[in-house]
Scaffold this active site. Structure first.
Site, PDB file in Angstrom:
ATOM      1  N   GLY A  11     -16.080  13.837  23.869  1.00  0.00           N
ATOM      2  CA  GLY A  11     -16.721  14.868  24.339  1.00  0.00           C
ATOM      3  C   GLY A  11     -16.268  15.683  25.711  1.00  0.00           C
ATOM      4  N   SER A  12     -15.290  15.287  26.117  1.00  0.00           N
ATOM      5  CA  SER A  12     -14.795  15.903  27.473  1.00  0.00           C
ATOM      6  C   SER A  12     -14.802  17.187  27.355  1.00  0.00           C
ATOM      7  CB  SER A  12     -13.443  15.227  27.835  1.00  0.00           C
ATOM      8  OG  SER A  12     -12.525  15.472  27.206  1.00  0.00           O
ATOM      9  N   ARG A  89     -13.381  16.805  11.345  1.00  0.00           N
ATOM     10  CA  ARG A  89     -13.558  17.181   9.956  1.00  0.00           C
ATOM     11  C   ARG A  89     -13.193  18.474  10.040  1.00  0.00           C
ATOM     12  NH1 ARG A  89     -17.155  14.798   6.762  1.00  0.00           N
ATOM     13  NH2 ARG A  89     -17.424  16.893   5.500  1.00  0.00           N
ATOM     14  N   LEU A  91     -13.287  22.215   8.160  1.00  0.00           N
ATOM     15  CA  LEU A  91     -14.452  22.806   7.514  1.00  0.00           C
ATOM     16  C   LEU A  91     -14.314  23.745   6.346  1.00  0.00           C
ATOM     17  CD1 LEU A  91     -15.748  24.018  11.041  1.00  0.00           C
ATOM     18  CD2 LEU A  91     -16.564  22.657   9.748  1.00  0.00           C
ATOM     19  N   ASN A 105     -11.529  26.253  17.765  1.00  0.00           N
ATOM     20  CA  ASN A 105     -11.007  24.828  17.948  1.00  0.00           C
ATOM     21  C   ASN A 105     -10.176  24.803  19.279  1.00  0.00           C
ATOM     22  OD1 ASN A 105     -10.771  21.951  17.278  1.00  0.00           O
ATOM     23  ND2 ASN A 105      -8.813  22.700  16.232  1.00  0.00           N
ATOM     24  N   HIS A 107      -6.875  22.187  20.193  1.00  0.00           N
ATOM     25  CA  HIS A 107      -6.011  21.311  19.773  1.00  0.00           C
ATOM     26  C   HIS A 107      -4.723  20.802  20.822  1.00  0.00           C
ATOM     27  CE1 HIS A 107      -3.659  19.195  16.771  1.00  0.00           C
ATOM     28  NE2 HIS A 107      -2.361  19.744  17.015  1.00  0.00           N
ATOM     29  N   LEU A 142      -6.049  23.518   8.253  1.00  0.00           N
ATOM     30  CA  LEU A 142      -5.845  22.502   9.483  1.00  0.00           C
ATOM     31  C   LEU A 142      -5.052  23.356  10.516  1.00  0.00           C
ATOM     32  CD1 LEU A 142      -6.391  19.546  10.515  1.00  0.00           C
ATOM     33  CD2 LEU A 142      -4.175  19.169   9.520  1.00  0.00           C
ATOM     34  N   GLN A 171      -5.435  20.607  30.922  1.00  0.00           N
ATOM     35  CA  GLN A 171      -5.238  21.894  30.541  1.00  0.00           C
ATOM     36  C   GLN A 171      -6.257  22.429  29.511  1.00  0.00           C
ATOM     37  OE1 GLN A 171      -3.097  24.282  32.019  1.00  0.00           O
ATOM     38  NE2 GLN A 171      -3.130  22.337  33.488  1.00  0.00           N
TER      39      GLN A 171
END
Ligand code: GRF
Length: 203
Positions: A11-12, A89, A91, A105, A107, A142, A171
């Site tokens: 959760g950072s 997960r 979606l 999101n 990544h 993905l 970053q």
């Protein structure tokens, strides 16, 4: 703007968004944090900050049935923008259609390089000199939607997965709140795969 944050672990990135809001550098409110795992450390961070949390386990549900539960919960909290922050997960199209162009999101690579798990290790193993992180819109595939912000991070000869991940993470914490603020300010348009960000109005 009311945010719904989906997590599965540490959760950072969620915390970076929450603290940017607390410092008044991001004009948004976290309406709900949802985790698919009851032991996600990020849940404790949310509770300490007085942010509503909900655990929605996925056992025994197919993807679409699970995503319907997520969408219902997000709608109950009148969420306008969904931020995936280490949510492990994929979606469904049902979910993505429920929030058109309103799911982000983060990544830990410069997409489209190194999608999927262990992106930092993939970058090290491949021997790239530069990697980084990407905030992108989410579609049902993905790590594949239009790219909003990227930040480059050099790979050092001395790097391990841990040291490289830590520099990328710093970053991530900078660009995720910034990407959300761009959307809050209504400066973002998507044209095909390209995301255009209007210049800030001069003060
Ligand atoms: C981050 O590296 C993020 O880019 C990836 O998963 C990790 C989540 O970390 N999607 P945290 O839970 O935000 O600390």
């Amino acid at each position: 703007m009311r945010l719904g944050i989906l997590i599965s672990g540490r959760g950072s990135n969620f915390e970076a968004i929450a603290s940017t809001i607390a410092r008044r550098r991001l004009d948004a409110e976290i309406a709900i944090v949802i985790s698919n795992r009851s032991n996600a450390a990020g849940l404790e961070i949310a509770r300490e900050r007085g942010i509503p949390v909900r655990v929605i386990p996925s056992q025994g549900l197919d993807r679409e049935a699970y995503d319907r539960l997520l969408v219902d919960e997000l709608r109950t909290h009148e969420v306008e923008l969904v931020c995936l922050a280490g949510f492990m997960r994929l979606l469904s199209a049902h979910f993505v259609r429920a929030f058109p162009d309103r799911v982000l999101n983060i990544h830990p690579s410069l997409l489209p390089a190194f999608p999927g798990l262990d992106a930092q290790r993939q970058a090290l193993d491949h021997g790239v000199r530069i990697t980084g992180c990407t905030v992108h819109f989410v579609d049902e595939f993905l790590d594949s939607g239009p790219i909003l912000i990227q930040s480059a991070v050099p790979v050092l000869d001395t790097d391990t997965v841990e040291t490289l991940s830590a520099r990328i993470l710093a970053q991530e914490h900078a660009i995720y709140p910034k990407a959300v603020q761009y959307l809050v300010e209504g400066r973002v348009t998507i044209e095909g795969r390209r995301v255009l960000i209007r210049e800030d109005e001069p003060q």
